[in-house]
Design an enzyme around this catalytic site. Sequence first.
Site, PDB file in Angstrom:
ATOM      1  N   GLN A 105       0.836  -1.022   0.047  1.00 48.21           N
ATOM      2  CA  GLN A 105      -0.093   0.004  -0.081  1.00 48.21           C
ATOM      3  C   GLN A 105       1.052   1.079   0.105  1.00 48.21           C
ATOM      4  O   GLN A 105       0.297   2.184  -0.148  1.00 48.21           O
ATOM      5  CB  GLN A 105      -1.041   0.041   1.151  1.00 48.21           C
ATOM      6  CG  GLN A 105      -1.712  -0.916   1.237  1.00 48.21           C
ATOM      7  CD  GLN A 105      -2.508  -1.245   2.778  1.00 48.21           C
ATOM      8  OE1 GLN A 105      -3.329  -0.577   3.167  1.00 48.21           O
ATOM      9  NE2 GLN A 105      -1.858  -1.944   3.670  1.00 48.21           N
ATOM     10  N   ASN A 106       2.321   1.144   0.225  1.00 47.29           N
ATOM     11  CA  ASN A 106       3.061   2.067   0.431  1.00 47.29           C
ATOM     12  C   ASN A 106       3.521   2.908  -1.001  1.00 47.29           C
ATOM     13  O   ASN A 106       3.513   2.068  -2.136  1.00 47.29           O
ATOM     14  CB  ASN A 106       4.359   1.746   1.087  1.00 47.29           C
ATOM     15  CG  ASN A 106       4.031   1.243   2.556  1.00 47.29           C
ATOM     16  OD1 ASN A 106       2.845   1.737   2.950  1.00 47.29           O
ATOM     17  ND2 ASN A 106       5.110   0.801   3.010  1.00 47.29           N
ATOM     18  N   HIS A 123      -1.582   1.516  -4.314  1.00 42.67           N
ATOM     19  CA  HIS A 123      -1.754   2.894  -4.119  1.00 42.67           C
ATOM     20  C   HIS A 123      -0.938   3.855  -5.118  1.00 42.67           C
ATOM     21  O   HIS A 123      -1.071   5.056  -4.727  1.00 42.67           O
ATOM     22  CB  HIS A 123      -1.825   3.513  -2.659  1.00 42.67           C
ATOM     23  CG  HIS A 123      -2.834   2.897  -1.965  1.00 42.67           C
ATOM     24  ND1 HIS A 123      -2.733   2.735  -0.413  1.00 42.67           N
ATOM     25  CD2 HIS A 123      -3.973   2.290  -2.174  1.00 42.67           C
ATOM     26  CE1 HIS A 123      -3.742   2.256  -0.097  1.00 42.67           C
ATOM     27  NE2 HIS A 123      -4.672   1.888  -0.904  1.00 42.67           N
TER      28      HIS A 123
HETATM   29  P1  NAD Z   1      -1.300   1.525   7.982  1.00 41.94           P
HETATM   30  O1  NAD Z   1      -2.689   0.863   7.785  1.00 41.94           O
HETATM   31  O2  NAD Z   1      -0.379   1.373   6.785  1.00 41.94           O
HETATM   32  O3  NAD Z   1      -0.663   1.014   9.326  1.00 41.94           O
HETATM   33  C1  NAD Z   1       0.403   1.356   9.971  1.00 41.94           C
HETATM   34  C2  NAD Z   1       0.722  -0.086  10.904  1.00 41.94           C
HETATM   35  O4  NAD Z   1       2.176  -0.195  10.853  1.00 41.94           O
HETATM   36  C3  NAD Z   1       0.053   0.059  12.068  1.00 41.94           C
HETATM   37  O5  NAD Z   1      -0.556  -1.064  12.251  1.00 41.94           O
HETATM   38  C4  NAD Z   1       1.078   0.022  13.371  1.00 41.94           C
HETATM   39  O6  NAD Z   1       1.175  -0.763  14.435  1.00 41.94           O
HETATM   40  C5  NAD Z   1       2.316  -0.867  12.345  1.00 41.94           C
HETATM   41  N1  NAD Z   1       3.632  -0.613  12.724  1.00 41.94           N
HETATM   42  C6  NAD Z   1       4.196   0.728  13.028  1.00 41.94           C
HETATM   43  N2  NAD Z   1       5.523   0.578  13.357  1.00 41.94           N
HETATM   44  C7  NAD Z   1       5.834  -0.706  12.987  1.00 41.94           C
HETATM   45  C8  NAD Z   1       6.901  -1.370  12.865  1.00 41.94           C
HETATM   46  N3  NAD Z   1       8.333  -1.095  13.284  1.00 41.94           N
HETATM   47  N4  NAD Z   1       7.027  -2.601  12.531  1.00 41.94           N
HETATM   48  C9  NAD Z   1       5.660  -3.254  12.261  1.00 41.94           C
HETATM   49  N5  NAD Z   1       4.504  -2.712  12.357  1.00 41.94           N
HETATM   50  C10 NAD Z   1       4.517  -1.449  12.724  1.00 41.94           C
HETATM   51  O7  NAD Z   1      -1.833   3.041   8.303  1.00 41.94           O
HETATM   52  P2  NAD Z   1      -1.846   4.403   7.900  1.00 41.94           P
HETATM   53  O8  NAD Z   1      -0.149   4.767   7.976  1.00 41.94           O
HETATM   54  O9  NAD Z   1      -2.816   4.992   8.214  1.00 41.94           O
HETATM   55  O10 NAD Z   1      -1.721   4.219   6.302  1.00 41.94           O
HETATM   56  C11 NAD Z   1      -2.609   4.618   5.434  1.00 41.94           C
HETATM   57  C12 NAD Z   1      -2.316   4.435   3.805  1.00 41.94           C
HETATM   58  O11 NAD Z   1      -1.378   5.177   3.327  1.00 41.94           O
HETATM   59  C13 NAD Z   1      -1.868   3.118   3.795  1.00 41.94           C
HETATM   60  O12 NAD Z   1      -2.085   2.539   2.417  1.00 41.94           O
HETATM   61  C14 NAD Z   1      -0.257   3.283   3.739  1.00 41.94           C
HETATM   62  O13 NAD Z   1       0.421   2.244   3.221  1.00 41.94           O
HETATM   63  C15 NAD Z   1      -0.210   4.769   3.160  1.00 41.94           C
HETATM   64  N6  NAD Z   1       0.982   5.284   3.635  1.00 41.94           N
HETATM   65  C16 NAD Z   1       2.078   5.119   2.943  1.00 41.94           C
HETATM   66  C17 NAD Z   1       3.371   5.317   3.447  1.00 41.94           C
HETATM   67  C18 NAD Z   1       4.426   5.023   2.977  1.00 41.94           C
HETATM   68  O14 NAD Z   1       4.563   4.950   1.563  1.00 41.94           O
HETATM   69  N7  NAD Z   1       5.648   4.928   3.619  1.00 41.94           N
HETATM   70  C19 NAD Z   1       3.504   6.276   4.661  1.00 41.94           C
HETATM   71  C20 NAD Z   1       2.258   6.655   5.205  1.00 41.94           C
HETATM   72  C21 NAD Z   1       0.969   6.031   4.971  1.00 41.94           C
END
Ligand code: NAD
Length: 252
Positions: A105-106, A123
């Site tokens: 999803q990232n 996404h």
């Molecule tokens: P998400 O559903 O992606 O949740 C984040 C999850 O990661 C939580 O359940 C948390 O407990 C867990 N987590 C935190 N640190 C961790 C670690 N070190 N090891 C394992 N698990 C860990 O929620 P969101 O952030 O609300 O994202 C919403 C959408 O936006 C998603 O599709 C997400 O992928 C995207 N997003 C992407 C990025 C990116 O590209 N890096 C950053 C923020 C959000």
Amino acid sequence: MHFSAFSKIDSAAKIIRNAKHVTAFTGAGISVESGIPPFRGPEGLWSKYDPIVLDISYFQLHPEKSWRVIKEIFYDFFGKAKPNAAHFALANLEKEGFLKAVITQNIDALHQKAGSKTVYEFHGTSEYLTCLGCGKKYLPEKISLDELPPRCSECGGLLKPDFIFFGEQIPPDAHASSFREAEFADVFIVVGTTGEVMPASLIPRDAKENGSIIIEVNTEKSKYTETITDIFLQGKATELLKELLEKVKIVS
Ligand code: NAD
């Protein structure tokens, strides 16, 4: 399915090793240890920024306001992030023949930067910008973000990152490929996702309905943990996936 606590990671390793088709499904949590915060939660990006900037209608009406935040989060900040041990462990599992694909999803492209080859970006990605006028694609590093919003050099149209905004459709190819994985996989490794973001959150549920074993890695319980997860490995993705990789390689 029940596994005793002390042997959970060994059981997961054995299951992965004996499976025919293992798929990983990742969320923001896998990139937290690369320094990219998730959107939700007390430290999340939405505690600092208003998510309206990623609404497609708002973006079209107020591109400069949206772009100021987009630039800060996704280009000044994300751009510097490097893959961590969890991204490398998944890339390594694929290289060793134990993992068929990563559905993410990232939008940070860290799986590809770690060496994963088959990655379905549900996404989209921040790695390209597309002109909303003529469709021409640009690499962000070739575009100056000093003046906002950035414009197409050919037609003057507004440039938008290739990740999906609120109100936009999931990229059809990634959608089809992800749900195909949920049909064929006999094991799903679900890493760092709350399971709250629709329709992505349906993918592991579909996999489960199709008979897949769900191995979950998360620091906290998610919407999956008590509903579809068979083995919950609680802790940091970097530590657990590294250990899992080592055990997959040695378990016979
Ligand atoms: P998400 O559903 O992606 O949740 C984040 C999850 O990661 C939580 O359940 C948390 O407990 C867990 N987590 C935190 N640190 C961790 C670690 N070190 N090891 C394992 N698990 C860990 O929620 P969101 O952030 O609300 O994202 C919403 C959408 O936006 C998603 O599709 C997400 O992928 C995207 N997003 C992407 C990025 C990116 O590209 N890096 C950053 C923020 C959000």
